[in-house]
Write a protein that holds these residues in place. Sequence first.
Motif, PDB file in Angstrom:
ATOM      1  N   GLN A   4      -0.824   1.837   6.689  1.00 17.02           N
ATOM      2  CA  GLN A   4      -1.294   0.580   7.264  1.00 17.02           C
ATOM      3  C   GLN A   4      -2.430  -0.045   6.464  1.00 17.02           C
ATOM      4  O   GLN A   4      -2.918  -1.109   6.831  1.00 17.02           O
ATOM      5  CB  GLN A   4      -1.757   0.817   8.710  1.00 17.02           C
ATOM      6  N   ARG A  28      -0.492   0.956  -0.920  1.00 12.93           N
ATOM      7  CA  ARG A  28      -1.041   1.492   0.329  1.00 12.93           C
ATOM      8  C   ARG A  28      -1.637   2.858  -0.013  1.00 12.93           C
ATOM      9  O   ARG A  28      -0.962   3.877   0.021  1.00 12.93           O
ATOM     10  CB  ARG A  28       0.043   1.542   1.398  1.00 12.93           C
ATOM     11  N   LYS A  59      -6.407  -3.965   6.585  1.00 13.99           N
ATOM     12  CA  LYS A  59      -5.842  -2.919   7.430  1.00 13.99           C
ATOM     13  C   LYS A  59      -4.977  -3.524   8.525  1.00 13.99           C
ATOM     14  O   LYS A  59      -5.204  -4.644   8.983  1.00 13.99           O
ATOM     15  CB  LYS A  59      -6.960  -2.067   8.046  1.00 13.99           C
ATOM     16  N   ASN A  60      -3.934  -2.756   8.920  1.00 18.13           N
ATOM     17  CA  ASN A  60      -3.088  -3.109  10.060  1.00 18.13           C
ATOM     18  C   ASN A  60      -2.452  -4.490   9.930  1.00 18.13           C
ATOM     19  O   ASN A  60      -2.495  -5.315  10.844  1.00 18.13           O
ATOM     20  CB  ASN A  60      -3.895  -3.026  11.362  1.00 18.13           C
ATOM     21  N   GLN A  61      -1.852  -4.752   8.769  1.00 15.27           N
ATOM     22  CA  GLN A  61      -1.104  -5.972   8.503  1.00 15.27           C
ATOM     23  C   GLN A  61      -1.971  -7.225   8.576  1.00 15.27           C
ATOM     24  O   GLN A  61      -1.467  -8.335   8.724  1.00 15.27           O
ATOM     25  CB  GLN A  61       0.083  -6.115   9.464  1.00 15.27           C
TER      26      GLN A  61
END
Length: 606
Positions: free
Chosen positions: A366, A361, A386-388
Amino acid sequence: MTDPLDTQNESFIKMAFCLAIGFLVILLVAVIMVWVFWRSERSPRDWFSSANRTTSTWSHNNLPSTPFRDITEQSGLGFVRNNGGTGNKFLPETMGGGVAFLDYDNDGDQDLLLVNGGEVGERIANDKVDSTLTLLDNDGGGRFTEVGKSGGLNQTQHGMGVAAADYNGDGWIDVFISNVGENRLFKNNQGHFEDVTQYAQIGGSSSAWSTSCTWFDFDQDGWLDLFVGNYVRWSPEIDREIHYTLPTIGKAYGPPMQFEGTCSYLYRNKGNGTFEDVSGQSGIEVRHPTTGDPIGKALGVCSVDLNQDGWMDLVVANDTVQNFVFLNQKNGRFEEIGERSGIAFDSFGGTRGAMGIDAGRFQDHQTLGISIGNFANEMTALYVAKNQSLLFTDEAIHQGIGSSSLLPLTFGVFFFDYDLDGWLDLLTVNGHIEPEIGRIADQQAYRQPLQLFWNLSAVGGNGFAEVSKAKVGEAFLQPLVGRGSAYADVDGDGDMDVVVVQNEGPAHLFRNDQDLGHHWIRLHLRAPGPNTSAIGSTVEVKLHGRTIVRRVSPYRGYLSQSEMPVTIGLGEAAQIESVIINWHDGSQDTLEEVLLNQAVTIFKKE
């Protein structure tokens, strides 16, 4: 009698046809002129230069001065990899080898294990090759003494990769070695190793060629399982029949397109010292939908929780075929989603010669990046989600590593925070496979320098900037035939030192002598139960409105493994808001106080 209207139409059609042909000729000439201009005036690096700029307003003056010193001789590291070459130019001769940092004797220092080669073919079968493993004990200050042969680490196979972890839960780090031929598992009996391959049922086929491997708990039963990547179906007879050649060179080392693919191994730890081969039933065997033939050509593997559901997934870097992404289904099976995730191919839908791999990361907690080193004239990939999200895009050009990584042939690649500013940087280890490549390719060389990319987030930028020799020293960026590489704090000063293995040459140890005054914390996680090193756990550090996330997953890069402890740079910050340990079993601990600039062992609460 001819109709005048028909004659007029015919003339019009002829004229239109001639005009169309003329237009196409002019267009073709224009395309050729543009192509010649670009070929003559611009290099492949320049081709992407306009797209390769980041959005930040940085300059090279912002890059930190962080010298790396070559301490190979004074450290006692005298390892020279033997590629086993005897003039046959067999493919395995050019692909190794691996290296691992591990604390084999539980004294708190990072020791070194290097995997050697040896002749491939008939002599391997006759056991006429010396031990191919070198174990070096660290005195705590970066001085190493060889203990390998006396410590029980002996094998005769042509060695490739290494994965080290405590598979039996006794608190001592064990060692798995992948080979051309049968693999080996060595159990650590309090500092002395015993070959338990046959008992553990984990050797694989004697005709296989295994490469990168990693320990991880895929079924969440607490015991560490093992993934072993297999490359191509190879034998001396197959290699001789293919007989790859290059103009003016003759017989040469070449890419594996003409070799058949294979399936990798997945071994489930049964908790009694033995393993069950679950490769077929788990879904990690990928075959051609029509022929049923294996299509994998694995060289790199990364275990990472892609969707942060607490279950470890796998990303496999394949050479000249699509990369695999195995999403854990939480029932003992994986679903292969490489194409759907965007990681299987490059941005144009093509395959590349993928080698090493790492995940991190690198921008914020995220944003997950997966970097894969590729063949010459193929950019190092940087797939970002991004964002899982499970949808990745290759942002290598946008992130600033695209054009710089186009020409080199990249094997090793890993994220690490070399200047302790809290942002993950990227190191790539390069070197061609053909010693004579310079004779037929002007812009290629057998020995190629490392490439270090500094994370511009530290100055409010976006992406990476390649670091020059002026900032890290001539020695660190010297041309090498780079293969395996790893990092660890070998001298106890808190920053990451680097080891690089060469094919057919001496390994190099580079000490990080940065003196920026940055703060750091170093955590060695210890847990009760079988997974004593807490592999799969993550550390979250909340710092001035941002969260830094690091994972305990030591296998990184190509055939290699970096240290198990987690080091987190804090930059100039002298205070931490909180440190949260997300343990591998789903539990969580919040640390009330963490000492800065010191190594601390954290024991999981029972």
